[in-house]
Scaffold this motif. Sequence first.
Motif, PDB file in Angstrom:
ATOM      1  N   GLN A  24      34.918  33.714  46.291  1.00 22.64           N
ATOM      2  CA  GLN A  24      35.175  34.726  45.274  1.00 22.64           C
ATOM      3  C   GLN A  24      36.329  35.638  45.692  1.00 22.64           C
ATOM      4  OE1 GLN A  24      33.404  34.772  42.159  1.00 22.64           O
ATOM      5  NE2 GLN A  24      32.943  32.780  43.077  1.00 22.64           N
ATOM      6  N   TRP A  25      36.392  35.961  46.972  1.00 20.98           N
ATOM      7  CA  TRP A  25      37.490  36.783  47.493  1.00 20.98           C
ATOM      8  C   TRP A  25      38.816  36.053  47.282  1.00 20.98           C
ATOM      9  CZ3 TRP A  25      37.465  41.394  50.667  1.00 20.98           C
ATOM     10  CH2 TRP A  25      38.709  41.727  51.199  1.00 20.98           C
ATOM     11  N   VAL A  28      39.910  36.350  43.683  1.00 18.70           N
ATOM     12  CA  VAL A  28      40.425  37.689  43.382  1.00 18.70           C
ATOM     13  C   VAL A  28      41.810  37.867  43.994  1.00 18.70           C
ATOM     14  CG1 VAL A  28      40.056  40.169  43.737  1.00 18.70           C
ATOM     15  CG2 VAL A  28      38.126  38.684  43.158  1.00 18.70           C
ATOM     16  N   ILE A 170      36.494  45.780  50.000  1.00 16.32           N
ATOM     17  CA  ILE A 170      36.509  44.897  48.833  1.00 16.32           C
ATOM     18  C   ILE A 170      36.885  45.678  47.575  1.00 16.32           C
ATOM     19  CG2 ILE A 170      35.031  43.490  47.336  1.00 16.32           C
ATOM     20  CD1 ILE A 170      33.447  42.906  50.043  1.00 16.32           C
ATOM     21  N   ALA A 174      40.263  45.322  45.111  1.00 18.47           N
ATOM     22  CA  ALA A 174      40.122  44.777  43.757  1.00 18.47           C
ATOM     23  C   ALA A 174      40.539  45.735  42.655  1.00 18.47           C
ATOM     24  CB  ALA A 174      38.669  44.357  43.517  1.00 18.47           C
ATOM     25  N   ARG A 177      43.988  45.177  41.092  1.00 15.48           N
ATOM     26  CA  ARG A 177      44.018  43.823  40.526  1.00 15.48           C
ATOM     27  C   ARG A 177      43.290  43.772  39.187  1.00 15.48           C
ATOM     28  NH1 ARG A 177      44.757  43.339  45.877  1.00 15.48           N
ATOM     29  NH2 ARG A 177      46.056  41.593  46.589  1.00 15.48           N
ATOM     30  N   THR A 178      42.211  44.534  39.082  1.00 14.45           N
ATOM     31  CA  THR A 178      41.517  44.614  37.793  1.00 14.45           C
ATOM     32  C   THR A 178      42.416  45.249  36.745  1.00 14.45           C
ATOM     33  OG1 THR A 178      39.368  44.790  38.888  1.00 14.45           O
ATOM     34  CG2 THR A 178      39.496  45.553  36.615  1.00 14.45           C
ATOM     35  N   THR A 192      37.640  39.525  37.245  1.00 14.90           N
ATOM     36  CA  THR A 192      38.166  39.989  38.526  1.00 14.90           C
ATOM     37  C   THR A 192      37.241  41.006  39.174  1.00 14.90           C
ATOM     38  OG1 THR A 192      40.451  39.597  37.832  1.00 14.90           O
ATOM     39  CG2 THR A 192      40.109  41.141  39.644  1.00 14.90           C
ATOM     40  N   GLU A 193      36.818  42.000  38.406  1.00 16.71           N
ATOM     41  CA  GLU A 193      35.985  43.026  39.033  1.00 16.71           C
ATOM     42  C   GLU A 193      34.567  42.530  39.302  1.00 16.71           C
ATOM     43  OE1 GLU A 193      35.582  46.563  36.721  1.00 16.71           O
ATOM     44  OE2 GLU A 193      35.494  45.490  34.830  1.00 16.71           O
ATOM     45  N   ARG A 195      33.780  39.408  40.127  1.00 11.48           N
ATOM     46  CA  ARG A 195      33.895  38.586  41.337  1.00 11.48           C
ATOM     47  C   ARG A 195      34.004  39.477  42.575  1.00 11.48           C
ATOM     48  NH1 ARG A 195      37.494  34.588  38.197  1.00 11.48           N
ATOM     49  NH2 ARG A 195      36.125  32.749  37.994  1.00 11.48           N
ATOM     50  N   SER A 196      34.710  40.581  42.454  1.00 13.76           N
ATOM     51  CA  SER A 196      34.825  41.506  43.582  1.00 13.76           C
ATOM     52  C   SER A 196      33.464  42.080  43.948  1.00 13.76           C
ATOM     53  CB  SER A 196      35.794  42.637  43.233  1.00 13.76           C
ATOM     54  OG  SER A 196      37.041  42.130  42.833  1.00 13.76           O
ATOM     55  N   ILE A 512      34.438  50.036  40.687  1.00 15.47           N
ATOM     56  CA  ILE A 512      35.702  49.290  40.629  1.00 15.47           C
ATOM     57  C   ILE A 512      36.366  49.479  39.272  1.00 15.47           C
ATOM     58  CG2 ILE A 512      36.727  46.982  40.650  1.00 15.47           C
ATOM     59  CD1 ILE A 512      34.594  46.184  42.700  1.00 15.47           C
TER      60      ILE A 512
END
Length: 755
Positions: A24-25, A28, A170, A174, A177-178, A192-193, A195-196, A512
Amino acid sequence: MGFSTADAVIPACAVIGIAFAAWQWFLVAKVKVSAYASTGNGGLGRPVFRQEDEEDEDNRIGGESDDEEDGGDGPAAVARCAEIQNAISVGANSFLFTQYKYLAAFTVIFAVVIFLFLGSVHRFSMASQPCQYTKGKMCKPALANAAFTTAAFLLGAVTSFVSGYLGMRIATFANARTTLEARRGIGAAFATEFRSGAVMGFLLSSLGLLVLYIAIKLFGLYYRDDWEGLYESITGYGLGGSSMALFGRVGGGIYTKAADVGADLVGKVERNIPEDDPRNPAVIADNVGDNVGDIAGMGSDLFGSYAESTCAALFVASISSFGADHDFAAVCYPLLISSAGLVVCLATTLFATDFFKVKTVHAVAPALKLQLLISTVLMTVAALVVTFAALPARFTMFDFGEEKQVRNWHLFLCVAIGLWAGLAIGFTTEYFTSNAYSPVRDVADSCRTGAATNVIFGLALGYKSVIVPVLAIAVSIYVSFTLASIYGIAIAALGMLSTVATGLAIDAYGPISDNAGGIAEMAGMSRRIRQRTDVLDAAGNTTAAIGKGFAIGSAALVSLALFGAFVSRAGVTVINVLSPKVFAGMLVGAMLPYWFSAMTMKSVGSAALKMVEEVRRQFSTIPGLMEGRATPDYASCVRISTDASLREMMPPGALVLLAPLVTGTFFGVPTLAGLLAGALVSGVQVAISASNSGGAWDNAKKYIEAGASEHAKSLGPKGSEAHKAAVIGDTIGTRSRTPPDRRSTYSSSSWPSSP
């Protein structure tokens, strides 16, 4: 299920969980914060990303397509996102490392206290002692038990530190990126969030399981067939985790709430600027606080709950018939349940990110709710399989001086009732804190007549929201105790926490998304991006409240299980409520959560006062700040929150840890039993009502700000009198839901007991 099978299953599931977190990391990390590319049709220098063609045109925000944004969403905005992300990450790292230096010193001192306290019971004897429960056998010396319990405490503390730090890293990785994925659409940002959050959830739960399993195997090299001493020493692991989580939640909570109150009161109410406006000097501190309080603090917090419930169940199991028979698979039934939970949560996560992708703004909240339902249903089936594979058909459990006959399906029912009680608490919390339902809308409507009626409605909502969770907890306790005594309660608590990986993913989602919205605002991205992050943030407020609801419910069951382990180890068979010592202890114990909450709320208030004064000073003395021509001094606000949290986190933590020690030493076991019972009963009510009132006030404010319905529009827009009243209610809620409230319900119970 034999010894070798259990030995293979537990570490294998933990490794699978860690591998899934790494995957998952990786997904992301594919979102590059500073990636630039040129297009062949005049888009030189503009960021390139995939288009989401599966979204329905009618469901897009504002009726616009998800094509590349122009203007404020280009390369310059991406660069600003990277800068803001770095500032938040540096601030969060700085705070955590400073906090951990203080806590490292405390950990060493407390470890020495534990060693001296436990070793002195038998005057640091190196002679073997008669076993308390396994009659006719000799157990390891008291000095060895003290040494191994201290080692387990240190191991639990270090694991808690690592859990909090990983969660923070983490989240800060993220958030931007979100924000950038929100340009592609609501679905990409959600994936994205979430998965983070899954990275955090799986890393923490897998790490906790693996470290505990390794500790049991290593300690077993010394203890050999003395399982009573082995699993009693392992309880130090839970104490270390919960003790550090206590300070992490207090310190992080004071940090984030002080920054939040200061930013809102001056920025929104006095200066009438948007939330997360870069002109607000407290905005970076506010976003840092989301990570150190709601992420790092919650990570170590739920790890502490998991460690406590598992250790309590292991200890009670070790003095049962399958403990006496050295049936490893049966004794490690709690670890097998947690292992199955990791596999279940893995499958559940795929439903949100791969099987049924979020495509519209209206699908965000249902997707999160579906995670709770799917994980509960699948875990019920998994628990049934594990129960009949690992446990003998019949066995006996210790039941306050007597032996209770238990069947394996009794323990399955204990796991199931814990699971479904957690689901009931989660759905009830959602009902009372989501602006999709009438309770929060009633709170928002009360803002028409000012802040006073808003506060009254919010408090009433919080008190009313206690009813269903308390009834669910009460039914769980009654049924599980009837079926399997104290062990049943410990297993019910573990059942509620068996899907902790999904619970942490949902809980981390909220901060996040909050950070992502803040970064979008500070980077000057388009209104459409901020609208998308606002939708995610509103759902995140509800998920955060749901996470707290799970944590509070599990804390109640864990504390009662620990209480049972304490009275069992102390040789208490009956606690007479009519005894003056017991009743006096209950009264004092019921007072402790209020004392604890008063200390944390005053700390938040004092720090917020300094924050407000500093923000006002900067607006008044820095020329051009309000007009956007000057840069605020963000560092001074970060320093205020940091100093306040580090200074104020010790007294509440000392209260929780020292209260049982002082009571037991000077007033005896009966008074201590009353103290723990009173703190449990009172703390649950305080924690649930405060958490839900705060969540409702926050979402009432966001309901007005969003203006998504005719009713909401009639209360707005931002800056209206109703909106100002909602902001005031939110700032009160920020203080009332300072996260550590609930830890006072069970940290006191987690001392290793001695006869």
